[in-house]
Design an enzyme around this catalytic site. Structure first.
Site, mmCIF file in Angstrom:
data_model
loop_
_atom_site.group_PDB
_atom_site.id
_atom_site.type_symbol
_atom_site.label_atom_id
_atom_site.label_comp_id
_atom_site.label_asym_id
_atom_site.label_seq_id
_atom_site.Cartn_x
_atom_site.Cartn_y
_atom_site.Cartn_z
ATOM 1 C CG MET A 26 -8.112 4.404 -4.876
ATOM 2 S SD MET A 26 -9.767 4.511 -5.641
ATOM 3 C CE MET A 26 -9.372 5.416 -7.149
ATOM 4 C CG HIS A 27 -2.794 -0.977 -4.319
ATOM 5 N ND1 HIS A 27 -1.733 -1.053 -5.194
ATOM 6 C CD2 HIS A 27 -2.288 -0.556 -3.141
ATOM 7 C CE1 HIS A 27 -0.628 -0.690 -4.562
ATOM 8 N NE2 HIS A 27 -0.933 -0.381 -3.322
ATOM 9 C CD GLN A 101 1.207 5.625 -3.597
ATOM 10 O OE1 GLN A 101 0.971 4.427 -3.462
ATOM 11 N NE2 GLN A 101 0.474 6.574 -3.035
ATOM 12 C CD GLU A 169 -2.583 5.922 3.839
ATOM 13 O OE1 GLU A 169 -3.663 6.512 3.890
ATOM 14 O OE2 GLU A 169 -1.535 6.493 3.502
ATOM 15 C CE1 TYR A 171 1.079 -0.805 2.331
ATOM 16 C CE2 TYR A 171 0.290 1.423 1.896
ATOM 17 C CZ TYR A 171 0.081 0.053 1.885
ATOM 18 O OH TYR A 171 -1.114 -0.453 1.435
ATOM 19 N NE ARG A 219 -1.893 8.587 1.097
ATOM 20 C CZ ARG A 219 -3.004 9.307 1.271
ATOM 21 N NH1 ARG A 219 -3.119 10.499 0.680
ATOM 22 N NH2 ARG A 219 -4.002 8.866 2.006
ATOM 23 C CG HIS A 257 -3.465 -0.629 5.396
ATOM 24 N ND1 HIS A 257 -4.567 0.014 4.862
ATOM 25 C CD2 HIS A 257 -2.480 -0.470 4.486
ATOM 26 C CE1 HIS A 257 -4.251 0.519 3.677
ATOM 27 N NE2 HIS A 257 -2.993 0.246 3.437
ATOM 28 C CD GLN A 344 -21.457 -3.563 0.760
ATOM 29 O OE1 GLN A 344 -21.983 -4.361 0.002
ATOM 30 N NE2 GLN A 344 -22.161 -2.760 1.531
ATOM 31 N N GLY A 644 -32.247 -9.702 -5.635
ATOM 32 C CA GLY A 644 -32.747 -10.619 -4.616
ATOM 33 C C GLY A 644 -33.765 -11.600 -5.153
ATOM 34 C CB ALA A 653 -26.830 -2.737 -2.508
#
Length: 667
Positions: A26-27, A101, A169, A171, A219, A257, A344, A644, A653
């Site tokens: 993950m970046h 990676q 992905e 790339y 990968r 992507h 998110q 909230g 959230a």
């Protein structure tokens, strides 16, 4: 459930892993912060302590034009070796194993970040990049292959236990393989073997450079999800060629992507792409790793037991809970903070140029400074409101040793998470509620349901401090006719207090309105399982199934502004709106409300009045903070306003849990 297969050691080259759960790449962007590499090292070390069998870093660029900019991890200069060594030493101190990676974005690289023109096999612009790439010539291709090999050697010298070549992905390596992005007619493009040559040469050169014993994972894209791209037959042939090139394991990526098919969001069923890994496993004899939407170690156990793959890669689940493997091995499944695939705070942050975090675990990236420490003075603290903000505040406060009483006027915890979990494709929110129920019970938090906290009573009971997490009150816009009997508020629909007809107009088109629309047009008359049964025995045909599953309800979303779904994340908004349009939801924007009448809503579009027919009108036009208790307590007790109740806007959230985590550490 016994995790016999998960806990079975496995060999990748000369490396033995203690279990079969990999933390996928993950970046996260921590490198952009002043203490970025140290922060990144602590982030990985925490996951090593949590039981990850192998950690794969975010991509490290093998050339500057293929990276994400100087502030990110790079491996194209010798000076990068010592920077990267900080990571490996920290992970090894935690008894973990970590692979670097090797990464080149190709036409996905942003010139704004690198200062260089992106490069690709052919000068074809990616739909997600405003910069058109230039075509690599033959000498540059050779230099790029050599850069992958040199990067692998630097990873070795920095102490990494393995390397993973990023070939999926969409790339650079994937761009060479696909006929969609490789239009060359020289030795590096044309037929399949020439398109495959670049990736195979990278694998061979990396193998030669690091020697026969150093583990090399590739990968590869198992499914591009791009029209007219690499076929499954070619994909399996490519897998066999990689095995012959000396690769020790294949990690199966899904989708590009730029693909129009969701692959990792909450709407994607768990394990939806395991079948792809199984096909690759049947084609090769080296270990194969499955990925995408696997967020429960028990599910991983089933996948391994059924022989679909040899290892399972989880990426974001390690954001949500770094201890996911350790807890699961000990049978503490209910204590796992499960990844809900909301995107998110992780992907949405990265694509917005921010540092990644996690909606359900805002400690991500703050591992060291946010470590839970006992409170200096133990206090009796009231938390009012059991929505996401209040739940997290109560959990952290109790974890630190405070005596916590949680007040909730409804008869169940969750607040507006109870709205979200009803929406088709959002059932993962149930996992978040399960986590909080388990944690609050474990920590001895007293929960008073069906109890509306009052200022005098809180003072009389002797609370030292009060956290106000009372949420929001739906906003009622000034539209003539809003008092009519067929006009209802969005919360009444979610709470099943209002009957909804077949012609619906929703005043508002933000995230709440989108969720409502999904709920209203979802038809559960016939389940997917029942549909499969009816089709398999030819009781009905597909056309009949589609007719049975179609909703009889017509929904209009109305908005004064221009954009529908504001507040939805960048990586999920497009799929959400596409689903709604597919189900016939109409979105009317840049309108003016005239009045609500028994027959529907009268609006003005370009100064022309028209009727939106509706037997039910739902108000989903935002909310205002519920601060009545806060004002009643001011100057009487120390009070803290979060979630909230502090700021309304769209239901958020992510911010609510973050503020709950902050106040829990501050008291």
């Amino acid at each position: 459930m016994k995790l016999a297969n998960v806990q079975e050691p496995v060999q990748i080259g000369a490396m033995t892993l203690p279990n079969r759960i990999i933390m996928g790449s993950m970046h996260v962007g921590f490198e952009r912060l002043p203490d970025g590499v140290a922060r990144l090292a602590e982030f990985y070390a925490e996951r090593a302590r949590g039981g990850a069998g192998l950690i794969v870093t975010g991509g490290a660029a093998v050339l500057p034009e293929g990276g994400m900019g100087e502030v990110y991890c790079n491996v194209y200069l010798d000076e990068h070796i010592e920077q990267l060594r900080v990571i490996t030493e920290k992970v090894h101190q935690a008894n973990g194993k970590i692979a670097l990676q090797l990464f080149h974005a190709g036409r996905y690289a942003y010139k704004e970040a690198t200062g260089l023109d992106p490069v690709a096999p052919s000068p074809l612009q990616a739909p997600i990049n405003r910069w058109k790439p230039r075509e690599l010539d033959a000498s540059e291709i050779e230099l790029t292959i050599a850069a992958f090999a040199a990067g692998a050697v630097r990873a070795q010298k920095a102490g990494f236990d393995a390397v993973e070549i990023m070939g999926s992905e969409g790339y650079l390596i994937n761009q060479f393989l696909s006929p969609v992005t490789n239009h060359r007619q020289d030795d590096w493009g044309g037929d399949f073997l020439r398109r495959a040559r670049f990736g195979i040469e990278v694998a061979k050169r990396v193998r030669e450079a690091v020697g026969p014993d150093f583990p090399v994972v590739f990968r590869m894209s198992g499914l591009d999800l791009i029209p007219d791209s690499t076929s499954m037959e070619e994909t399996l042939q490519f897998a066999r060629m990689l095995e012959d090139a000396g690769v020790n394991a294949l990690n199966i990526g899904i989708g590009w992507h730029e693909s129009k098919v969701p692959t990792i969001s909450m709407m994607v069923p768990r394990g939806a792409y395991v079948w792809v890994a199984r096909q690759v496993k049947q084609a090769v004899s080296i270990p194969v790793i499955a990925s995408n939407r696997i967020n429960d170690v028990r599910h991983a156990e089933e996948i391994l037991r059924e022989g679909h793959c040899d290892l399972v890669s989880m990426a974001r689940p390690f954001l949500a809970d770094p201890q996911i493997v350790a807890k699961s091995v000990e049978g503490r499944y209910d204590e796992v903070n499960t990844c809900i695939a909301c995107n998110q705070a992780c992907l949405d942050h990265i694509f917005d140029g921010k540092v990644a975090s996690c909606l359900v675990n805002p400690q991500v990236g703050r591992e060291a400074e946010w470590a839970i420490v006992p409170a200096g003075v133990r206090k009796k603290v009231a938390v009012v409101g059991a929505g996401p903000a209040g739940l997290e505040a109560a959990r952290v406060l109790a974890e630190r040793g405070h005596e916590v009483v949680l007040f909730e006027k409804q008869t169940r915890i969750g607040g507006q998470l109870n709205y979200a979990r009803q929406v088709p494709g959002k059932a993962e929110f149930n996992e978040t509620l399960r986590y909080y129920r388990t944690q609050l019970a474990r920590l001895g938090v007293e929960i008073r349901l069906g109890t509306e906290a009052e200022a005098d009573a809180l003072v009389a009971e002797g609370f030292a401090e009060v956290v106000i997490a009372t949420g929001v009150v739906p906003r009622v816009p000034e539209i003539p006719g809003r008092e009519l009997g067929h006009v209802v508020m969005y919360n009444e629909v979610f709470e099943q207090k209002a009957k909804v007809g077949n012609k619906v107009a929703i005043v508002g088109a933000g995230g709440i309105a989108c969720d409502l629309s999904h709920l209203l047009v979802h038809n559960e008359v016939i389940s997917a399982q029942t549909a499969e049964y009816l089709l398999s025995y030819r009781i009905v045909d597909e056309q009949t199934i589609h007719r049975l599953q179609a909703s009889k309800r017509k929904v209009f979303m109305l908005r004064r502004g221009k954009h529908v779904g504001s507040g939805l994340g960048k990586t999920t908004r497009w799929a959400t709106l596409a689903q709604l349009k597919q189900r016939g939801v109409e979105m009317l924007t840049q309108i003016e409300y005239k009045r609500i009448a028994p027959e529907g809503v009268y609006i003005s579009v370009n100064d022309e009045e028209q009727l939106v027919p509706a037997d039910t009108v739902i108000i989903a036009a935002g909310a205002t903070p519920n601060q009545s208790l806060y004002h009643a307590l001011t100057n009487r007790l120390p009070v803290h306003l979060i979630g909230g109740a502090k700021e309304a806007g769209e239901l958020d959230a992510k911010r609510a849990i973050l503020e709950g985590a902050q106040v829990g550490r501050a008291i």
